[in-house]
Write a protein that holds these residues in place. Structure first.
Motif, mmCIF file in Angstrom:
data_model
loop_
_atom_site.group_PDB
_atom_site.id
_atom_site.type_symbol
_atom_site.label_atom_id
_atom_site.label_comp_id
_atom_site.label_asym_id
_atom_site.label_seq_id
_atom_site.Cartn_x
_atom_site.Cartn_y
_atom_site.Cartn_z
ATOM 1 N N ARG A 103 0.844 -1.215 0.000
ATOM 2 C CA ARG A 103 0.000 0.000 0.000
ATOM 3 C C ARG A 103 0.870 1.254 0.000
ATOM 4 O O ARG A 103 0.548 2.243 -0.647
ATOM 5 C CB ARG A 103 -0.908 0.028 1.238
ATOM 6 C CG ARG A 103 -2.119 -0.819 1.049
ATOM 7 C CD ARG A 103 -3.187 -0.649 2.128
ATOM 8 N NE ARG A 103 -4.079 -1.784 1.995
ATOM 9 C CZ ARG A 103 -4.014 -2.884 2.721
ATOM 10 N NH1 ARG A 103 -3.120 -2.978 3.688
ATOM 11 N NH2 ARG A 103 -4.832 -3.890 2.504
ATOM 12 N N GLU A 104 2.003 1.177 0.733
ATOM 13 C CA GLU A 104 2.901 2.347 0.801
ATOM 14 C C GLU A 104 3.638 2.566 -0.517
ATOM 15 O O GLU A 104 3.923 3.687 -0.904
ATOM 16 C CB GLU A 104 3.939 2.157 1.916
ATOM 17 C CG GLU A 104 3.376 2.378 3.301
ATOM 18 C CD GLU A 104 4.317 1.858 4.389
ATOM 19 O OE1 GLU A 104 5.528 1.715 4.131
ATOM 20 O OE2 GLU A 104 3.819 1.575 5.488
ATOM 21 N N MET A 105 3.947 1.424 -1.222
ATOM 22 C CA MET A 105 4.717 1.520 -2.479
ATOM 23 C C MET A 105 3.730 1.609 -3.627
ATOM 24 O O MET A 105 3.233 0.593 -4.085
ATOM 25 C CB MET A 105 5.490 0.211 -2.723
ATOM 26 C CG MET A 105 6.670 -0.029 -1.866
ATOM 27 S SD MET A 105 7.261 -1.713 -2.133
ATOM 28 C CE MET A 105 7.785 -1.740 -3.825
ATOM 29 N N THR A 106 3.455 2.777 -4.111
ATOM 30 C CA THR A 106 2.441 2.897 -5.168
ATOM 31 C C THR A 106 2.881 2.189 -6.443
ATOM 32 O O THR A 106 2.069 1.824 -7.278
ATOM 33 C CB THR A 106 2.151 4.379 -5.457
ATOM 34 O OG1 THR A 106 3.409 5.028 -5.535
ATOM 35 C CG2 THR A 106 1.261 4.992 -4.405
ATOM 36 N N ASP A 107 4.225 1.982 -6.589
ATOM 37 C CA ASP A 107 4.724 1.385 -7.833
ATOM 38 C C ASP A 107 5.117 -0.089 -7.666
ATOM 39 O O ASP A 107 5.979 -0.573 -8.372
ATOM 40 C CB ASP A 107 5.923 2.187 -8.347
ATOM 41 C CG ASP A 107 7.057 2.194 -7.321
ATOM 42 O OD1 ASP A 107 6.793 1.862 -6.138
ATOM 43 O OD2 ASP A 107 8.194 2.512 -7.696
ATOM 44 N N HIS A 108 4.481 -0.800 -6.723
ATOM 45 C CA HIS A 108 4.846 -2.225 -6.575
ATOM 46 C C HIS A 108 4.495 -2.979 -7.854
ATOM 47 O O HIS A 108 3.622 -2.548 -8.623
ATOM 48 C CB HIS A 108 4.143 -2.852 -5.356
ATOM 49 C CG HIS A 108 2.701 -3.199 -5.603
ATOM 50 N ND1 HIS A 108 2.322 -4.311 -6.304
ATOM 51 C CD2 HIS A 108 1.554 -2.575 -5.262
ATOM 52 C CE1 HIS A 108 1.015 -4.357 -6.401
ATOM 53 N NE2 HIS A 108 0.513 -3.307 -5.781
ATOM 54 N N LEU A 158 -5.428 -4.342 -4.132
ATOM 55 C CA LEU A 158 -4.089 -3.911 -4.546
ATOM 56 C C LEU A 158 -3.735 -4.385 -5.948
ATOM 57 O O LEU A 158 -2.656 -4.101 -6.450
ATOM 58 C CB LEU A 158 -3.049 -4.430 -3.544
ATOM 59 C CG LEU A 158 -3.201 -3.896 -2.116
ATOM 60 C CD1 LEU A 158 -2.429 -4.750 -1.122
ATOM 61 C CD2 LEU A 158 -2.723 -2.451 -2.044
#
Ligand SMILES: NC(=O)c1ccc[n+]([C@@H]2O[C@H](COP(=O)([O-])OP(=O)(O)OC[C@H]3O[C@@H](n4cnc5c(N)ncnc54)[C@H](OP(=O)(O)O)[C@@H]3O)[C@@H](O)[C@H]2O)c1
Length: 308
Positions: A103-108, A158
């Motif tokens: 959730r914190e890494m928008t570019d996962h 996600l």
């Protein structure tokens, strides 16, 4: 899909050969572990502490798929309230920690989450044929699997594809449940447990490893699948098959259920629950079991053990 796979619990019975199979197929493998190293060459290990909500964020770098195997052993210690909490949270809080990072890494770049679950989902169901649409049981194991699967499904928002493998008893020469089942038989003291009529789903270790690869590489797989061989046996037939392959006699009467309840308490569900799972759905995806027949699986296991 990006060819880096993050495995939780990658040091376990399934995780070790799965890691080696992925490396052999050219994948990069990351492990999330409570230890610093998995001891497998070529694997990057990242540490986490689930109770303290600590996770190394670098574990998700370039990761295209997550395979979630981590979990406190179901049969390793008596089911005190504390142990039950550990059994559940090692499977749920753990994957939640990873989802928090996503959730914190928008570019996962995670495109698939493939998680273990157990046939314990169904509880004790006599002769009912259990498909993935059957309702769950009501005991501790069933409750654990329901909660585990629900938390795994939280990745839906996600983006990734989600697969859950409701796994039967994994048979291997490397340990696991078979070593406990065959010990009394090897000592000449084997006997069916309880009525002996309870159904016991099983899968060979080579097949469960192949099944994780199948789920990873076939994008049409989504949702839950029973991961157990089509040659499902009752406890009595299972016990007879082990004795036959080991060439050992079986002459003792069945161990009565009350004795198992006295000995194991609530954990007796592990040996007395009857779970007659269907393997039709996973076979319908084109998955061919290497070991369809129990006796073939057992023969190979004991041959490999003898060969060292
Ligand atoms: N084997 C079976 O017969 C079977 C049947 C049905 C379902 N399953 C499920 O499939 C998954 C993998 O099975 P497996 O037989 O490979 O399991 P395993 O050999 O017991 O290994 C599980 C791994 O999980 C990690 N782990 C253990 N206790 C933990 C805890 N308290 N907190 C966090 N991590 C913990 C460990 O990795 P680290 O030490 O590296 O942290 C361990 O290597 C499990 O979730 C299991 O319940 C297995």
């Amino acid at each position: 899909m990006n060819k880096t796979v993050l495995i939780t619990g990658g040091t376990g019975l399934i995780g070790m050969p799965l890691t080696k199979a992925l490396l052999a197929k050219g994948y990069s493998v990351h492990h999330l572990s409570r230890s610093k190293s998995s001891g497998i060459e070529g694997v990057k290990t990242f540490e986490w502490n689930i109770q303290e909500d600590r996770i190394d964020p670098a574990c998700l770098e370039n990761v295209g798929a997550i395979i979630h195997l981590a979990g406190e052993g179901i049969g390793s210690r008596p089911w005190t309230n504390r142990q039950k909490k550990e059994i559940i949270e090692s499977r749920t809080k753990s994957i939640k920690l990873i989802y928090g990072l996503m959730r914190e890494m928008t570019d996962h770049r995670v495109e698939a989450v493939i998680s273990a679950s157990g046939v314990g989902y169904y509880g004790n169901r006599a002769d009912e044929i259990l498909t993935e649409d059957s309702f769950p049981g009501g005991d501790f194991l069933a409750h654990t699997c329901v909660e585990w699967e629900e938390v795994v499904d939280e990745a839906e928002e996600l983006g990734p594809r989600i697969v859950k493998l409701r796994t039967g008893i994994v048979l291997s020469e490397k340990g696991g449940a078979l070593a406990k089942m065959d010990a009394p038989i090897k000592a000449g003291l084997g006997a069916p447990l309880g009525s002996g009529k309870q159904w016991m789903p099983w899968i060979h270790l080579d097949d469960i490893v192949a099944l994780y690869l199948h789920a990873l590489e076939n994008e049409q797989l989504e949702g839950t699948y029973n991961a157990s061989s089509p040659d499902i046996k009752t406890n009595e037939d299972f016990t007879k098959s082990i004795a036959k392959v080991l060439n050992k006699p079986l002459f003792l009467p069945a161990v009565p259920p009350f004795a198992l309840r006295l000995l194991l308490g609530e954990m007796c569900a592990l040996v007395l629950n009857s779970t007659r799972t269907s393997s039709d759905k996973i076979q319908g995806t084109g998955f061919n079991f290497i070991f369809e027949k129990l006796e073939d699986a057992l023969k190979t296991i004991y041959e490999r053990k003898t060969a060292g």
